[in-house]
Scaffold this motif. Structure first.
Motif, PDB file in Angstrom:
ATOM      1  N   SER A 148     -17.947  -8.266   2.602  1.00 12.58           N
ATOM      2  CA  SER A 148     -17.877  -8.938   1.309  1.00 12.58           C
ATOM      3  C   SER A 148     -16.436  -9.303   0.949  1.00 12.58           C
ATOM      4  O   SER A 148     -15.476  -8.727   1.461  1.00 12.58           O
ATOM      5  CB  SER A 148     -18.453  -8.032   0.214  1.00 12.58           C
ATOM      6  OG  SER A 148     -19.779  -7.683   0.497  1.00 12.58           O
ATOM      7  N   ASN A 150     -14.212  -9.475  -2.457  1.00  9.05           N
ATOM      8  CA  ASN A 150     -14.222  -9.047  -3.856  1.00  9.05           C
ATOM      9  C   ASN A 150     -12.859  -9.358  -4.466  1.00  9.05           C
ATOM     10  O   ASN A 150     -12.004  -8.490  -4.589  1.00  9.05           O
ATOM     11  CB  ASN A 150     -14.554  -7.563  -3.966  1.00  9.05           C
ATOM     12  CG  ASN A 150     -14.754  -7.130  -5.409  1.00  9.05           C
ATOM     13  OD1 ASN A 150     -14.984  -7.964  -6.280  1.00  9.05           O
ATOM     14  ND2 ASN A 150     -14.659  -5.841  -5.654  1.00  9.05           N
ATOM     15  N   PRO A 217     -21.938 -21.062  -0.588  1.00  9.61           N
ATOM     16  CA  PRO A 217     -22.067 -19.792  -1.318  1.00  9.61           C
ATOM     17  C   PRO A 217     -23.328 -19.756  -2.168  1.00  9.61           C
ATOM     18  O   PRO A 217     -23.806 -20.804  -2.647  1.00  9.61           O
ATOM     19  CB  PRO A 217     -20.814 -19.784  -2.200  1.00  9.61           C
ATOM     20  CG  PRO A 217     -20.490 -21.235  -2.405  1.00  9.61           C
ATOM     21  CD  PRO A 217     -20.860 -21.915  -1.116  1.00  9.61           C
ATOM     22  N   PRO A 218     -23.897 -18.565  -2.371  1.00  8.93           N
ATOM     23  CA  PRO A 218     -25.064 -18.433  -3.248  1.00  8.93           C
ATOM     24  C   PRO A 218     -24.787 -18.906  -4.673  1.00  8.93           C
ATOM     25  O   PRO A 218     -25.664 -19.445  -5.337  1.00  8.93           O
ATOM     26  CB  PRO A 218     -25.371 -16.934  -3.203  1.00  8.93           C
ATOM     27  CG  PRO A 218     -24.822 -16.477  -1.891  1.00  8.93           C
ATOM     28  CD  PRO A 218     -23.584 -17.291  -1.686  1.00  8.93           C
ATOM     29  N   ILE A 219     -23.572 -18.634  -5.158  1.00 10.15           N
ATOM     30  CA  ILE A 219     -23.143 -19.161  -6.458  1.00 10.15           C
ATOM     31  C   ILE A 219     -22.261 -20.371  -6.193  1.00 10.15           C
ATOM     32  O   ILE A 219     -21.210 -20.258  -5.558  1.00 10.15           O
ATOM     33  CB  ILE A 219     -22.374 -18.106  -7.274  1.00 10.15           C
ATOM     34  CG1 ILE A 219     -23.268 -16.905  -7.581  1.00 10.15           C
ATOM     35  CG2 ILE A 219     -21.825 -18.712  -8.565  1.00 10.15           C
ATOM     36  CD1 ILE A 219     -22.555 -15.779  -8.300  1.00 10.15           C
ATOM     37  N   SER A 220     -22.675 -21.514  -6.663  1.00 14.86           N
ATOM     38  CA  SER A 220     -21.919 -22.731  -6.366  1.00 14.86           C
ATOM     39  C   SER A 220     -20.626 -22.775  -7.175  1.00 14.86           C
ATOM     40  O   SER A 220     -20.571 -22.281  -8.309  1.00 14.86           O
ATOM     41  CB  SER A 220     -22.756 -23.967  -6.669  1.00 14.86           C
ATOM     42  OG  SER A 220     -23.110 -24.000  -8.039  1.00 14.86           O
ATOM     43  N   ARG A 238     -15.522 -19.206 -12.371  1.00 15.91           N
ATOM     44  CA  ARG A 238     -16.619 -19.681 -11.519  1.00 15.91           C
ATOM     45  C   ARG A 238     -16.171 -19.793 -10.072  1.00 15.91           C
ATOM     46  O   ARG A 238     -16.924 -19.475  -9.145  1.00 15.91           O
ATOM     47  CB  ARG A 238     -17.129 -21.034 -12.027  1.00 15.91           C
ATOM     48  CG  ARG A 238     -18.307 -21.597 -11.265  1.00 15.91           C
ATOM     49  CD  ARG A 238     -19.566 -20.765 -11.477  1.00 15.91           C
ATOM     50  NE  ARG A 238     -20.718 -21.391 -10.836  1.00 15.91           N
ATOM     51  CZ  ARG A 238     -21.518 -22.280 -11.442  1.00 15.91           C
ATOM     52  NH1 ARG A 238     -21.273 -22.623 -12.707  1.00 15.91           N
ATOM     53  NH2 ARG A 238     -22.542 -22.771 -10.808  1.00 15.91           N
ATOM     54  N   ASP A 241     -16.187 -16.197  -8.805  1.00 16.58           N
ATOM     55  CA  ASP A 241     -17.550 -15.708  -8.613  1.00 16.58           C
ATOM     56  C   ASP A 241     -18.215 -16.348  -7.400  1.00 16.58           C
ATOM     57  O   ASP A 241     -18.995 -15.696  -6.679  1.00 16.58           O
ATOM     58  CB  ASP A 241     -18.390 -15.967  -9.859  1.00 16.58           C
ATOM     59  CG  ASP A 241     -17.903 -15.158 -11.067  1.00 16.58           C
ATOM     60  OD1 ASP A 241     -17.147 -14.197 -10.866  1.00 16.58           O
ATOM     61  OD2 ASP A 241     -18.283 -15.523 -12.198  1.00 16.58           O
ATOM     62  N   SER A 242     -17.919 -17.608  -7.175  1.00 17.05           N
ATOM     63  CA  SER A 242     -18.487 -18.316  -6.027  1.00 17.05           C
ATOM     64  C   SER A 242     -17.979 -17.712  -4.731  1.00 17.05           C
ATOM     65  O   SER A 242     -18.750 -17.448  -3.785  1.00 17.05           O
ATOM     66  CB  SER A 242     -18.138 -19.805  -6.100  1.00 17.05           C
ATOM     67  OG  SER A 242     -18.709 -20.499  -5.014  1.00 17.05           O
ATOM     68  N   ASN A 244     -16.789 -14.653  -4.312  1.00 18.40           N
ATOM     69  CA  ASN A 244     -17.289 -13.282  -4.198  1.00 18.40           C
ATOM     70  C   ASN A 244     -18.768 -13.217  -3.840  1.00 18.40           C
ATOM     71  O   ASN A 244     -19.255 -12.182  -3.392  1.00 18.40           O
ATOM     72  CB  ASN A 244     -17.048 -12.513  -5.497  1.00 18.40           C
ATOM     73  CG  ASN A 244     -15.575 -12.177  -5.702  1.00 18.40           C
ATOM     74  OD1 ASN A 244     -14.788 -12.262  -4.767  1.00 18.40           O
ATOM     75  ND2 ASN A 244     -15.216 -11.801  -6.913  1.00 18.40           N
ATOM     76  N   SER A 245     -19.492 -14.311  -4.024  1.00 15.94           N
ATOM     77  CA  SER A 245     -20.932 -14.307  -3.731  1.00 15.94           C
ATOM     78  C   SER A 245     -21.222 -14.504  -2.239  1.00 15.94           C
ATOM     79  O   SER A 245     -22.361 -14.345  -1.802  1.00 15.94           O
ATOM     80  CB  SER A 245     -21.645 -15.394  -4.523  1.00 15.94           C
ATOM     81  OG  SER A 245     -21.319 -16.701  -4.023  1.00 15.94           O
ATOM     82  N   ILE A 246     -20.207 -14.840  -1.467  1.00 19.46           N
ATOM     83  CA  ILE A 246     -20.417 -15.138  -0.037  1.00 19.46           C
ATOM     84  C   ILE A 246     -20.713 -13.840   0.717  1.00 19.46           C
ATOM     85  O   ILE A 246     -19.975 -12.873   0.562  1.00 19.46           O
ATOM     86  CB  ILE A 246     -19.192 -15.866   0.550  1.00 19.46           C
ATOM     87  CG1 ILE A 246     -19.023 -17.233  -0.134  1.00 19.46           C
ATOM     88  CG2 ILE A 246     -19.335 -16.039   2.056  1.00 19.46           C
ATOM     89  CD1 ILE A 246     -17.752 -17.935   0.226  1.00 19.46           C
TER      90      ILE A 246
END
Length: 246
Positions: A148, A150, A217-220, A238, A241-242, A244-246
């Motif tokens: 991850s 972070n 990424p899950p969060i675009s 954003r 967060d994008s 960190n969602s990978i």
């Protein structure tokens, strides 16, 4: 051999199979890893001796199977659970590998292992092989897992208020993006790094958006900006967060 013997009768599970004049015989067509009673008697013109017998088992020559049942990850670790199956002598344990290098042995019919000390945002191959009580080893089951990412800003970017972003933390963010890209097998993005006291341009922001978007990424990430547009705290958050969602 037995003196005065003309030949020998062979038995399998107390059932006559064949007669030979030599002193060896192969029982064929048997089942794998199965217990049998094999016997032999001597005979001549005067009759047959008693049957000398012993109990033995055919070998287990079929490798077991193995499957990874679950995977979890953090910035610096990957945890893997696995189980094995063997229809004959039974699973004895597992050989665990990281990037095809042996890491440890776990005993039992199932197990877990946590790889620690890994790099953030890096792609790793985790794999496991099962071995049975007869020494047969399975083919590997494996996963390619990226640890991850972070990332956090040095100071909060709060919507509705003024905020500051330094060249140092922005450049650290760009390095985190390239670390994640390497974990995905992508080449490093050719960013324009920020300079202390220098201007921050829309195209520099857009480079980060494009580099993250390429990793699906899950969060675009937020949309790209145009010269003269305002860039809000929510856009930076954003972006974070994008990544960190990978």
């Amino acid at each position: 051999s037995v003196s005065n013997a003309t030949g020998y009768h062979l038995y399998l599970n107390n059932v006559y199979q064949a007669s030979v004049t030599g002193t060896s015989y192969s029982f064929t067509g048997l089942s794998e890893y199965t217990q049998y009673t094999i016997g032999v008697s001597a005979y001549n013109a005067n009759g047959e001796s008693y049957i000398s017998s012993t109990t033995t088992r055919t070998l287990d020559e079929t490798p077991p199977s193995v499957s990874i049942t679950s995977i979890s990850k953090t910035n610096n670790s990957i945890s893997m659970s696995f189980s094995g199956y063997d229809a004959h002598s039974g699973v004895s344990g597992f050989y665990v590998y990281l990037n095809d290098s042996y890491r440890t042995t776990v005993y039992g019919t199932s197990g877990t292992y946590t790889y620690t000390g890994l790099q953030q945002g890096k792609l790793y191959k985790v794999s496991v092989k099962a071995f049975d009580n007869s020494g047969n080893v399975s083919a590997e089951d494996y996963r390619n897992i990226q640890t991850s990412v972070n990332f956090e800003w040095d100071t909060p970017k709060t919507s509705g208020g003024s905020f500051n972003i330094t060249a140092t933390e922005w450049n650290r963010f760009l390095d985190a993006i390239n670390s994640a890209r390497a974990g995905k097998g992508l080449t490093a993005y050719n960013f324009t790094y920020a300079s202390k006291g220098g201007d921050f341009y829309a195209y520099m922001f857009n480079q980060a958006v494009q580099a993250i978007s390429a990793m699906n990424p899950p969060i675009s990430p937020p949309s790209t900006r145009s010269s003269g547009d305002e860039i809000y705290a929510s856009y930076f958050n954003r972006l974070r967060d994008s990544l960190n969602s990978i």
